[in-house]
Design an enzyme around this catalytic site. Structure first.
Site, PDB file in Angstrom:
ATOM      1  N   LYS A   1       2.382 -13.253  -2.987  1.00 16.34           N
ATOM      2  CA  LYS A   1       2.542 -12.038  -2.163  1.00 16.34           C
ATOM      3  C   LYS A   1       1.232 -11.262  -2.104  1.00 16.34           C
ATOM      4  CE  LYS A   1       3.936  -8.351  -3.766  1.00 16.34           C
ATOM      5  NZ  LYS A   1       4.625  -7.419  -4.668  1.00 16.34           N
TER       6      LYS A   1
ATOM      7  N   THR B   1       2.873   0.644 -10.343  1.00 17.40           N
ATOM      8  CA  THR B   1       2.301  -0.273  -9.364  1.00 17.40           C
ATOM      9  C   THR B   1       3.204  -0.294  -8.147  1.00 17.40           C
ATOM     10  OG1 THR B   1       1.128  -1.683 -10.922  1.00 17.40           O
ATOM     11  CG2 THR B   1       1.771  -2.670  -8.841  1.00 17.40           C
TER      12      THR B   1
ATOM     13  N   LYS C   1      -6.606  -3.625  -6.355  1.00 12.75           N
ATOM     14  CA  LYS C   1      -5.794  -4.619  -7.069  1.00 12.75           C
ATOM     15  C   LYS C   1      -5.645  -5.900  -6.247  1.00 12.75           C
ATOM     16  CE  LYS C   1      -2.630  -4.377 -10.136  1.00 12.75           C
ATOM     17  NZ  LYS C   1      -1.410  -4.155 -10.962  1.00 12.75           N
TER      18      LYS C   1
END
Lengths: 293, 293, 293, 293
Positions: D238, D95, D170
């Protein structure tokens, strides 16, 4: 010109004195009659009941503390309705909700009398100085007849149309004011956390396009976490809620007012409802001891 | 006092003329040299390169149109850096981002010279009238030496500490301004949909605690759906975004600014980015033809 | 077990048939009596008035279309109250506001009878399949006695305490649902504008931690801009407003619900009130033809 | 089929074991070589450098802990680039942000090799069970060749187009998830303050249209004010910020995500950044001791 005056609280007393000072012949009444004395010394007559004032005067102004007092003076025994009739005018300058205003309006109108709601913007000092802003609505002819009194009481009066519009205008203004207070609070906190002087921010704002009396008056107190209640937060939040409800009726989406309202609600949940509405600053400021650096 | 002046756009020309008018000895440079003529008629000297101005003058002020121009004047051939040295001061009054300002600051400082960022609040008219508000940050000593020039250019100057603080202060002020514009727009629409006169709302606001030049100036145009771009919406939205990013860094939650930012983004999606930022009013106002009554 | 059943609309008919199918002895009434015929074919008895049903049955269930029907059946001539008495139980499964429910509750209780409010979650299909979720509140003893019927009508029933709690629970659930629909809409639009396939987003969501029947059911229709009204947007917005009002009473700040509510209001202003509440997707999606690229 | 595998952390080890179990011939490398032992016992070969794995295998999968590890394995001495060439494929399932992914993609492509980014949704348990969801983007041909491995590692894989789309997908999913968590928190607090049982709310939600694994898993812990960090709040915030930034680029207004983001920021300011993102519940819940009743 002769006028009756019902209610001699902080606001009412200042207003009645202003009328006397400008040569009006004023007949007063107050629930606690002793409060009439100072007015008598300044030349006022006194009646012992609201009905007595109405009977004597063609025009009567009321300035009561809240909706229940405003209703009581009209509907109770010895009240306004007992002597109200065609040819007379009743001007209610108290701040009441639209429903209360409508109820009084209907009752007065049914007697043949004329009605005007006329809530004001401004508190003690402007009342003393004859610098109120008057938001009148109801019977246009009565508005025009009473203008000489409004000229003494306020720096400006507006006629807004049908009964209820005075209350609505106050909601719109207070909604803008409430969102501005949130924007201001967010700016003060952001300045502080970014290493800027809050005092300098106030100084810069004061010199720019958004300079306004509220920032100037409340900013220095907020910097000291002081919120002496000029306009209690719970009342501001109630007005935000009512303004949003008005927007709901008309399908007006107001996301900034909605976000501001939620901040005021959070302030209430923190126990700040009786502080000045500038205490919403505390909601923006609050942070834990283990805050990130 | 002798100063150099780089950049004679709308703002720069007005500022340089002000300095000349107040007895400063001014040496100018502009990328298109012909633009210097009017200044020469008013008594200015001309140099053909930024480096030439720096060489000649102890203090040089720059007022460039954007970050790339501000960087080019410093770093390119014949640029500021070629002659910058200890004993000289460079004051950049352009509106640039913190990163650009830091880059210039570092380069100037490395030569031994002194640097001040000094973005201004105010546009053409205040520049001509010497009524700008100056947000200076950087070398304190240089700030104090250049005050005589700031006194001529602005009604007020602030020294805000380290380089970057000038840009941050502008973000905080613009964030407050952007949220206020949203609050104002919501109020204008709510008034209209509630059957109140928008003009009366403007009049009432003008007399109250939140009266401010922006409402007074932009309100009448907004009522006519006119948004001549004094401060383009896309720039206001960029500043909101940057202010929110600053808040993100410092963990400051600003829900009203966030809601306002989303309204400005919606305005951009409606193609209003190049209109004045008051065009966010369109976002609040927009409703379908089959709107509920 | 013998039960009365008042109201044979889409929901009521399905529910009464279920009871018959499971061996209950059911006496029905409907304002339009002809609607009772299908039930009679399935074995139901008929009475000509609500009072007649109450007189005959120890327990009576009502499933009316709205608050005014719910009130009318109880308070009008030949209504429930005329025969209600100690030893009898009245279970109102209609979706009504807390105030209506309280009014009915008080009137029933005054006769000595027992009351249960029992609004349901689920529409036509779950009603037919006996898969409703029942949110009961009021008299606990009555709840326990009527469980055999609830077991037939729903997959699960809850007893939530005092009258009003059933309505409140529905508000809380619908508030969460409304915010989720907004989050989902924002995600669908962001995916599309970012060059991602919306269908793939649906597929990814379906496989993850937030997979839920609503996304699965409504997503494909939303992608086609189709919003057949299963739950009309104006009703969803009303529930958001009432949930926020409940939060206002309790000083609970709910900024995400507030933002969602404003989006639903915007949808109403665009004329989407009678579409399914998923039409809020249109509000997120709307953009001008001259949109920035 | 033969594949290389770089990185044997919690995720990587489980994935490599799955491949071995399904008959793949696997050559592994890990920075700490001792971690390879368990894999060797299960039949894996070992190489001492990433370059060695690339040299030996046509396809190499990487599962590194963070962007810096992902970059290091590719660009450092003895890294992937030294042996990468036409005819070989590199699949990075770590990721990482879009920028890191692009940098790796460009470098691989320049050697003539093929690249696929393939971040996964799911953590330890799904990795062990071969139940990951794989969001692949980049070289379509490589995606199709590596499907046999993806079929073993995940329950589903998606090909999303150009490099960067995996990361974007995502963000969209996590944005929806973050807003849902806020909606859920508001509902839990509103239930509690309104006198409803939170456990019952969970039960009702579980039976309805918005039932989802996240509410079911996290609800009971939240009720106990427990937030063991499965997905840390600061990472969720975030991702909200990055999703909002993506929306900013594309002029997508997302007021609900924005309100949610501000709540997460407030949570950070309260020191909850390292707790699970469900700790945003604390922000909604917080109230003063002198709270209004």
């Amino acid at each position: 010109m002769e006028v009756g005056f019902l209610g001699l609280g902080i606001m009412g007393k200042a207003m009645a004195l202003n009328l006397l000072r400008h040569g009006f012949s004023v007949t007063v009444w107050n629930r606690t009659l002793s409060k009439c004395e100072e007015l008598v010394e300044s030349g006022a007559s006194v009646e012992e009941t609201p009905a007595g004032v109405i009977k004597k005067c063609k025009y009567t102004i009321a300035m009561l503390s809240d909706p229940s007092a405003a209703l009581s003076v009209v509907f109770d025994k010895d009240g306004v309705l007992e002597q109200m009739c065609s040819g007379k005018g009743y001007i209610d300058m108290s701040t009441v909700d639209a429903q209360t205003s409508s109820k009084i309006s209907e009752a007065i109108t049914k007697t043949g009398g004329c009605f005007l709601e006329a809530p004001v913007s401004g508190s003690k000092k402007p009342a003393e100085d004859g610098q109120l802003v008057i938001l009148a609505a109801g019977e246009k002819a009565l508005y025009e007849e009473i203008i000489p009194a409004f000229d003494v009481l306020g720096k400006k009066s507006f006629f807004l149309g049908q009964v209820g519009n005075g209350a609505k205008m106050k909601l719109v203004v207070n909604m803008i004011m409430g969102s501005m207070m949130n924007a201001f609070s967010e700016g003060l906190v952001l300045a502080d956390r970014s290493g800027l002087s809050q005092q300098t921010l106030l100084d810069v704002l004061e010199l720019g396009a958004v300079a306004n009396p509220m920032f100037k008056l409340k900013g220095p107190a907020m910097m000291k976490n002081a919120y002496p209640p000029a306009f209690p937060l719970k009342h501001q939040q109630k007005d935000m809620r009512l303004a949003l409800a008005l927007g709901d009726e008309r399908a007006v989406s107001m996301p900034v007012a909605a976000a501001s309202n939620e901040a005021f609600k959070k302030a209430r949940s923190l126990g700040l409802g009786d502080q000045d509405f500038s205490a919403v600053y505390e909601v923006v400021k609050v942070a834990g001891s283990s805050e990130e650096s």
